[in-house]
Design an enzyme around this catalytic site. Structure first.
Site, PDB file in Angstrom:
ATOM      1  N   ASP A  80      13.070 -19.494 -30.290  1.00 42.73           N
ATOM      2  CA  ASP A  80      14.144 -19.635 -29.305  1.00 42.73           C
ATOM      3  C   ASP A  80      13.603 -19.342 -27.905  1.00 42.73           C
ATOM      4  OD1 ASP A  80      15.322 -18.743 -31.985  1.00 42.73           O
ATOM      5  OD2 ASP A  80      17.140 -19.395 -30.949  1.00 42.73           O
TER       6      ASP A  80
ATOM      7  N   ASP B 250      15.979 -22.339 -41.920  1.00 43.39           N
ATOM      8  CA  ASP B 250      16.080 -21.549 -43.145  1.00 43.39           C
ATOM      9  C   ASP B 250      16.859 -22.104 -44.328  1.00 43.39           C
ATOM     10  OD1 ASP B 250      18.762 -20.721 -42.241  1.00 43.39           O
ATOM     11  OD2 ASP B 250      17.663 -19.427 -40.859  1.00 43.39           O
TER      12      ASP B 250
ATOM     13  N   GLU C 214      25.209 -24.683 -31.017  1.00 49.51           N
ATOM     14  CA  GLU C 214      24.014 -24.418 -31.824  1.00 49.51           C
ATOM     15  C   GLU C 214      23.670 -25.674 -32.642  1.00 49.51           C
ATOM     16  OE1 GLU C 214      24.598 -21.127 -34.466  1.00 49.51           O
ATOM     17  OE2 GLU C 214      22.471 -20.962 -34.986  1.00 49.51           O
TER      18      GLU C 214
HETATM   19  C1  2M8 Z   1      18.728 -18.656 -37.240  1.00 52.15           C
HETATM   20  O1  2M8 Z   1      18.136 -17.626 -38.013  1.00 52.15           O
HETATM   21  C2  2M8 Z   1      18.707 -16.306 -38.051  1.00 52.15           C
HETATM   22  C3  2M8 Z   1      17.751 -15.478 -38.900  1.00 52.15           C
HETATM   23  O2  2M8 Z   1      16.503 -15.385 -38.282  1.00 52.15           O
HETATM   24  C4  2M8 Z   1      20.090 -16.248 -38.637  1.00 52.15           C
HETATM   25  O3  2M8 Z   1      20.507 -17.170 -39.340  1.00 52.15           O
HETATM   26  O4  2M8 Z   1      20.769 -15.221 -38.419  1.00 52.15           O
HETATM   27  C5  2M8 Z   1      17.808 -19.888 -37.358  1.00 52.15           C
HETATM   28  O5  2M8 Z   1      18.463 -21.038 -36.852  1.00 52.15           O
HETATM   29  C6  2M8 Z   1      16.512 -19.630 -36.614  1.00 52.15           C
HETATM   30  O6  2M8 Z   1      15.708 -20.786 -36.657  1.00 52.15           O
HETATM   31  C7  2M8 Z   1      16.795 -19.223 -35.175  1.00 52.15           C
HETATM   32  O7  2M8 Z   1      15.597 -18.888 -34.533  1.00 52.15           O
HETATM   33  C8  2M8 Z   1      17.754 -18.028 -35.130  1.00 52.15           C
HETATM   34  C9  2M8 Z   1      18.207 -17.686 -33.710  1.00 52.15           C
HETATM   35  O8  2M8 Z   1      18.710 -18.830 -33.056  1.00 52.15           O
HETATM   36  O9  2M8 Z   1      18.931 -18.291 -35.890  1.00 52.15           O
END
Ligand code: 2M8
Length: 421
Positions: free
Chosen positions: A36, A163, A394
């Site tokens: 990010d 993920d 997002e």
């Molecule tokens: C999302 O990941 C986090 C865990 O790391 C979550 O789901 O809480 C994913 O989209 C990841 O790729 C991204 O970097 C993060 C923050 O935007 O959110």
């Protein structure tokens, strides 16, 4: 249209700015995430390179002595996010910094962000400062995560990439889920239908616990519960290594090792081309076969891997094919993160179908790199149109364009600044 979109994008980044780092979103992502921040710095290069350099420095404050730059840096904040520092317990690990972090990494976009900053506003002293730790991170990836001498590296947790993508489902099925020891904070802000399931979270936590017991350094990839050759991660790494070589050249340094690594990764990615599928093929190191077509299969495009014939085929028969990832009458917003022909396609749930601005940005760059400028321009136009209509979400429902997940999302704003360049 463009100037007001620029103003709105800058305003999103300003509101999410803690001074030290830009939060991914205003509510449920309160800490600093690795890719990010790198994507945010690419946007900041156009409007405030000095602030972009701060972003890079803040992320590097989380690096471990062995070179890893972690996926989350928990700069002190009076706020809740799960799983937080009390679950990761990085400070118990040898080589971790005093600042709490997670114990895994994320796609290494950072060198490409530093290149964007340098192109916008050259600063050799900054390069002297940040190239050694970025290089150390890239070398750590080769040391800890390479599977053979191909240059490709593996991820050991889905959180190291997109993920809950269904391409990981088969590999995750062998992981026995754990009961969660925390209440999911994401549920306070986003509808459960738009987020990973509890079963997935149980499996994510089982992997974290396994890795945590080994201080996040599994003895081998074959011992790790999850080890996957992710094409998104490897394509990002191939570009990052080439950018690192370019950056070294700016200060008279030796970029040969990074250039060599980039070439090796690109050559290995090229070998994964599947002519019948008009896409590339990922690999679970433990042998589970994923039959799900996801956008990761197209991402070697970002690294300029396909030759022009393959790139045209990939575009016509995959990326832009209405029944797969491209615009169609019932889903006019590209690019879906999962093929619409796949039974796993879910237009609302996170990485299982919705449109993401970072993915579109990788693909725009890739189409340009592979000699398809008109196709790149069309994807850029539709991506900007989606943000114009629905704001800096997002992710988005490909059928309606409806914003999903976090609102005011930082990388969506930052990459719009770059798409408008
Ligand atoms: C999302 O990941 C986090 C865990 O790391 C979550 O789901 O809480 C994913 O989209 C990841 O790729 C991204 O970097 C993060 C923050 O935007 O959110």
């Amino acid at each position: 249209m463009s100037s007001s979109l620029v103003d709105r994008a800058v305003e999103v980044l300003r509101r999410n700015d803690t001074g030290l780092y830009v939060k991914p979103g205003p509510h449920f992502y309160p800490f600093q995430w690795n890719w990010d921040s790198a994507l945010v710095a690419i946007g900041l290069a156009h409007v405030d390179p000095e602030r972009g350099r701060t972003e890079v420095r803040s992320l590097l404050r989380g690096r471990w002595t062995d070179g890893m730059v972690p996926h989350i840096v928990f700069h002190p904040q009076d706020t809740a996010y799960s799983p937080g520092p009390e679950v990761w317990r990085s400070v118990d690990c040898p080589g971790a910094p005093a600042l709490a972090t997670s114990g895994i990494t994320q796609p290494p976009v950072l060198a490409s962000a530093v290149r964007a900053l340098h192109e916008a506003d050259p600063d050799s002293a900054f390069l002297e400062e940040v190239l050694p730790p970025i290089d150390a991170w890239h070398r750590w990836l080769q040391r800890e995560r390479s599977l053979d001498d191909s240059g490709l590296v593996a991820i050991v947790h889905p959180w190291e990439s997109a993920d809950n993508s269904p391409r990981f489902d088969a590999a995750l099925a062998r992981v026995h889920p754990r009961a969660l020891s925390f209440t999911r904070t994401d549920r306070r802000h986003v509808d459960a239908a738009e987020r990973p399931s509890d079963l997935e979270y149980g499996r994510y936590m089982a992997i974290v616990e396994h890795l945590r017991d080994r201080r996040y350094r599994p003895a081998s990839l074959s011992e790790a519960p999850f080890a996957y050759v992710d094409l998104c991660f490897n394509a990002v790494l191939a570009v990052a290594e080439a950018d690192l070589a370019w950056l070294y050249a700016q200060i008279g340094g030796d970029g040969e090792p990074a250039a060599g690594r980039s070439d090796r990764i690109s050559a290995a990615l090229a070998d994964l081309w599947d002519e019948d599928a008009a896409a590339f093929r990922e690999r679970d190191l433990h042998g589970a076969e994923s039959l799900t077509e996801t956008v990761a299969d197209l991402l070697p495009l970002y690294a300029g891997v396909p030759d022009e014939r393959q790139a045209r085929r990939l575009f016509a028969d995959s990326l832009w094919a209405p029944e797969r990832f491209g615009p169609s009458p019932d889903a006019p917003w590209p690019v879906t993160t999962v093929s619409k022909s796949s039974p796993a396609y879910d237009p609302l749930r996170y990485w299982r179908g919705p449109v993401w601005i970072n993915i579109n940005w990788f693909l725009v760059r890739g189409l340009e790199r592979c000699g398809l400028p008109a196709e790149a321009a069309e994807l850029r136009r539709l991506t900007l149109g989606l943000v114009e209509a629905s704001g800096f979400a997002e992710y988005y429902d490909p059928s309606t364009g409806r914003p999903l997940g976090s609102d005011e999302f930082s990388w969506s704003a930052a990459l719009v600044l770059d798409l408008l360049r």
